[in-house]
Design an enzyme around this catalytic site. Structure first.
Site, mmCIF file in Angstrom:
data_model
loop_
_atom_site.group_PDB
_atom_site.id
_atom_site.type_symbol
_atom_site.label_atom_id
_atom_site.label_comp_id
_atom_site.label_asym_id
_atom_site.label_seq_id
_atom_site.Cartn_x
_atom_site.Cartn_y
_atom_site.Cartn_z
ATOM 1 N N GLY A 275 6.397 -10.621 6.645
ATOM 2 C CA GLY A 275 5.992 -9.801 5.516
ATOM 3 C C GLY A 275 6.508 -8.374 5.644
ATOM 4 N N SER A 276 5.718 -7.425 5.189
ATOM 5 C CA SER A 276 6.210 -6.057 5.011
ATOM 6 C C SER A 276 6.515 -5.298 6.292
ATOM 7 C CB SER A 276 5.209 -5.252 4.174
ATOM 8 O OG SER A 276 5.157 -5.748 2.852
ATOM 9 N N VAL A 277 6.061 -5.762 7.467
ATOM 10 C CA VAL A 277 6.486 -5.064 8.695
ATOM 11 C C VAL A 277 7.992 -5.232 8.884
ATOM 12 C CG1 VAL A 277 4.271 -5.159 9.913
ATOM 13 C CG2 VAL A 277 5.845 -7.098 10.070
#
Length: 557
Positions: A275-277
């Protein structure tokens, strides 16, 4: 008759003079007893020499079934001392052909063994053995693993480095009498091959930090059910793993009381789409390739469509001009996908590999997962939207922690590793091989990205405010991903936060991942990060940041 006596006489002379050594040797062979002398297994220690697993002297209890006079009565006397049911002991004492040795128990305390010896039971004996002791119980259990009663490594580092830890058993061969005289014959044949102890492993982990990280992870996850969590603390400059925790965990001293799934090290075996990491990789590549600058900004719509799939922002910009700092602070999918368009698949995949994705780190844990990168020729239309924001990508928590450590280390990737050195039985210390390093970002671009990541923990309404550590500048990123098992999406979500501190001169990276099948994993990770990073900084006496994070202009005019 004279001829017969002559033949007999000659044969007697041959037997007594010529063949004496052969017959004597054969007689000795019939009287020889052999006893294995177990070689002590090497210990596993933390970076300061504190034992995580070690061998202690014990005794094994054995039976010679051919000498046991009353199996049931013997079993009744041994049962309370060994804690083994009478029926089980009696079964082991059954005669099976000419079998003269069978273990009744391994790793018996010396005091109990002396009590057994005092009973003077026919056919029952004891001898030197060892028992694996795990002082911390569940402390680093998912890393250390455990052994079998025969001291064979079965899980974790005990299995991975079994050939280093195990020694070479010795043997005592001696001449003994028969029956009631079954004891070494004074002056008889006796030869001892001394055992060679195994070497010890010194890890990079810090026992005190490991304990705190496990406690924090367990406490934060207590509010979830059926969840899996992982936490990693890395030394930015050296790549040393200072702590690596999994939840659920188990007591390595009694692994049979837990589920096999509890033995797994989540940091290296738990594969998720991050995801966004992952966005930090996309922004780092864009800075390095000159696709964006720290001051870049452009109008960002609320949604964007790629391959018939619509991607949305949870913090809509409503078409206003949004800075790259604001895109990170609000985790803009739309802005990140537009950056991915400018990079193109080939360049993005190249940087994913440079940051360490798509292949095992080689940290030292057995069975480490490699994760998976989607080749450019397999991208669909929607991949242009999903890959830059961390979907359609498989990675482990350790891989992602190492990627952020690269940003913290002025753009140089350092292979994360668990083994500090090997100590031989003679005390000789052999350092582990130097970790693999490579340049990924220029120092200036790495510093620019660190500054941009500070927006995540400082801008009003940013996604990572709960991860801020009082007194320190924190650069990091939140993430919400998915978990797949055998290609099938699992329920719930994977929440994550990875950050570094102090942001102006990072020394440590902490990564926290939690999969919650009921959703809401993100509510756990930021507070867990804050506690873990706060303790790490205090533990290593890192002074607070002198300056403050910059004031970011999220919506420039």
């Amino acid at each position: 008759m004279l001829a017969v006596f002559a033949v007999i006489g000659i044969r007697l002379v041959v037997l007594q003079a010529v063949d004496t050594p052969a017959y004597a040797g054969g007689g000795v062979g019939n009287r020889l007893s052999r006893v294995e002398l177990p070689a002590p297994r090497g210990s596993i220690e933390d970076r300061n020499g504190a034992p995580l697993a070690r061998s202690v002297e014990a005794r094994y209890v054995f039976v010679d079934p051919t000498l046991v006079k009353d199996r049931t009565e013997t079993a009744k006397l041994l049962s309370p001392l060994l804690g083994i049911p009478v029926s089980e002991l009696a079964e082991k004492m059954k005669r099976q052909g000419g079998l003269q040795f069978r273990y009744l128990a391994r790793g018996v305390d010396i005091a109990q063994a002396k009590q057994i010896e005092a009973l003077e039971l026919a056919g029952i004996g004891t001898h030197r053995d060892e028992r694996r002791e795990v002082p911390g119980g569940d402390l680093a259990a998912n890393l250390v693993g455990f052994t079998s009663p025969d001291m064979d490594g079965l899980e974790g580092l005990e299995a991975r480095y079994d050939d280093v830890l195990r020694g070479q058993d010795g043997r005592w061969v001696y001449e003994a009498g028969a029956g009631d005289l079954d004891a070494p014959i004074p002056g008889g044949y006796s030869q001892t091959t001394a055992p060679r102890p195994g070497s010890s492993l010194v890890l990079t982990t810090d026992r005190d930090l490991q304990f705190q990280v496990q406690q924090i992870l367990s406490r934060q996850m207590a509010q979830t059910r059926g969840a899996i969590g992982a936490a990693v603390v890395l030394d930015v400059k050296t790549g040393e793993v200072l702590a690596q925790a999994s939840n659920p965990t188990y007591n390595a001293a009694s692994p049979d009381q837990s589920r096999p799934t509890d033995w797994e090290d989540a940091a290296t075996s738990f594969v998720v789409d991050p995801g966004s990491v992952h966005k930090a990789i996309t922004y780092g590549a864009a800075l390095q390739e000159g696709v964006i600058t720290p001051d870049s900004a452009w109008p960002v719509a609320n949604t964007i469509t790629r391959g018939g799939v619509t991607f949305r922002d949870t913090h809509p910009a409503e078409g206003k001009k949004l800075s790259v700092a604001g895109m990170l602070a609000y985790s803009s999918n739309v802005g990140t996908i537009e950056i991915g368009d400018r990079l193109g698949p080939d360049r993005l995949i190249d940087y994913q590999k440079r940051f360490g994705l798509g292949q095992p780190t080689g940290e030292g844990m057995p069975g480490e997962a490699s994760g998976r990168l989607l080749p450019a020729d397999q991208w669909s239309g929607s991949s242009y939207g999903s890959v830059p924001i961390g979907h359609s990508v498989d990675a482990t928590p350790l891989q992602m922690a190492a990627a952020y450590a690269t940003i913290a280390n002025d753009g140089t990737y350092v292979q994360p590793h668990l083994i500090k050195e090997v100590v031989g039985a003679d005390g000789k210390r052999t350092p582990a091989a130097a970790p693999v390093t490579r340049s990924v970002l220029s120092p200036s671009n790495a510093a620019a990205l660190r500054t941009l990541l500070e927006a995540v923990t400082t801008v009003d309404g940013a996604t990572g405010l709960a991860a801020a550590v009082p007194g320190y500048r924190i650069a990091g990123k939140t993430g919400t991903g998915l978990r797949y098992v055998n290609g099938k999406q699992q329920p719930g979500e994977v929440g994550s936060f990875i950050g570094m501190a102090p942001a102006e001169a990072p020394r440590y990276v902490v990564a926290v991942f939690v999969w919650n099948p009921e959703g809401g994993g993100g509510a756990v990770v930021a507070p867990a990060f804050r506690e873990m990073m706060g303790f790490t900084l205090r533990h290593y006496r890192v002074p607070p940041s002198r300056g403050k994070s910059p004031n970011f202009e999220v919506f420039p005019r």
